[in-house]
Design a protein around this motif. Sequence first.
Motif, PDB file in Angstrom:
ATOM      1  N   GLY A 143       0.838  -1.182   0.000  1.00  0.00           N
ATOM      2  CA  GLY A 143       0.000   0.000   0.000  1.00  0.00           C
ATOM      3  C   GLY A 143       0.880   1.240   0.000  1.00  0.00           C
ATOM      4  O   GLY A 143       1.776   1.383  -0.826  1.00  0.00           O
ATOM      5  N   GLU A 271      -6.839   1.615   8.510  1.00  0.00           N
ATOM      6  CA  GLU A 271      -7.060   2.227   7.206  1.00  0.00           C
ATOM      7  C   GLU A 271      -7.492   3.688   7.359  1.00  0.00           C
ATOM      8  O   GLU A 271      -8.436   4.007   8.077  1.00  0.00           O
ATOM      9  N   GLY A 272      -6.746   4.574   6.693  1.00  0.00           N
ATOM     10  CA  GLY A 272      -7.075   5.990   6.689  1.00  0.00           C
ATOM     11  C   GLY A 272      -6.612   6.773   7.901  1.00  0.00           C
ATOM     12  O   GLY A 272      -6.749   7.997   7.938  1.00  0.00           O
ATOM     13  N   ARG A 303      -2.804   3.480   4.111  1.00  0.00           N
ATOM     14  CA  ARG A 303      -3.647   2.923   3.046  1.00  0.00           C
ATOM     15  C   ARG A 303      -3.088   1.552   2.674  1.00  0.00           C
ATOM     16  O   ARG A 303      -1.936   1.441   2.255  1.00  0.00           O
TER      17      ARG A 303
END
Length: 328
Positions: A143, A271-272, A303
Amino acid sequence: MKDIIKTRKKTLAILFGAVILFAFSCLYSTHPRPVETEDRDAGLFRIWAHSDIQPVNESEFFHYETAVLDVAQNLPGLNAAIVAGDIVYAQKDADRYYRWFLETRKNAGIPYWFEIAGNHEARDLGAYLRAIGKPLHYAVSMGNMLIILMSDEKRTPQTEISQATFLWWRDLVTRNQDKIILTVSHAAPAKSGLPASMFPTMRLASSKRFEEVMKRYYVDLWISGHNHIASSISPKFSRPVAFPRTLFVEVASIHLTALSGIESYVLEFQEGSRECRVLTRDHQSRRFVASRSVNHTLRTGFRRGTGEPLILFPSGEKKAYFLTAVKG
């Protein structure tokens, strides 16, 4: 009577050393934020980070087997593992001990494994390369996370990394400032703020070149091992004043001694989110230790992307991470 006096002197020396280590960490580090460990989200991306397995003989196999069994039974779904060096203890019978490690780790149920060589592997790097099947230095892109792994290159107590490898690391760091950057080495830089790094044999040799880069560029986490003293005695986290953007994490050790338990660390990324949690795992009691776990703010939100890792070699070659050597 002489034995009693010797025992008392040894105990006092250990206690004095522990006080010095703690004072050193307080002087040179800011205090990472402690976290609660009971509200973990099942959707997190998690990495099991550990090091210094190094069984002296077969009677010590249970140290790592205890940790792997705990992971398999109580921490399902870990996404990857980082082993920060010292898998084996001695050059003699190293091939047999590597085979044991590779067979044992399968029981953890972790799909991807990223190892480096420590000072014990540096006694016979040929045996390490044959068994582990990865180069001494490589990077992993997952990612928007970049993990840069650098092995020990010489048979000395310090972690010895060549100038060519440093230049490769520096290039990756400076060109990937839009990513979350993790560096992995066996010992930490001299100014990491970790107590062990005050001792010359317990630090990364020629650290200043790395430290000069970190003054100007983000390195979110630096993972190391080498120091076997338990987290209850010697702090394992540091965010030094000189490098406030970097959390140094000492993930040793699995090897059980009078001064260390069977410990490791779990890195959690949401995530995020810019928040990373680093949890201390006591494998003997099968629990996380909230008082010795911390939060760290990353440069950017995590991410995951596809979740499929890519390997980047120092030559610049890139390959999909389907190699059998990587699979657990």
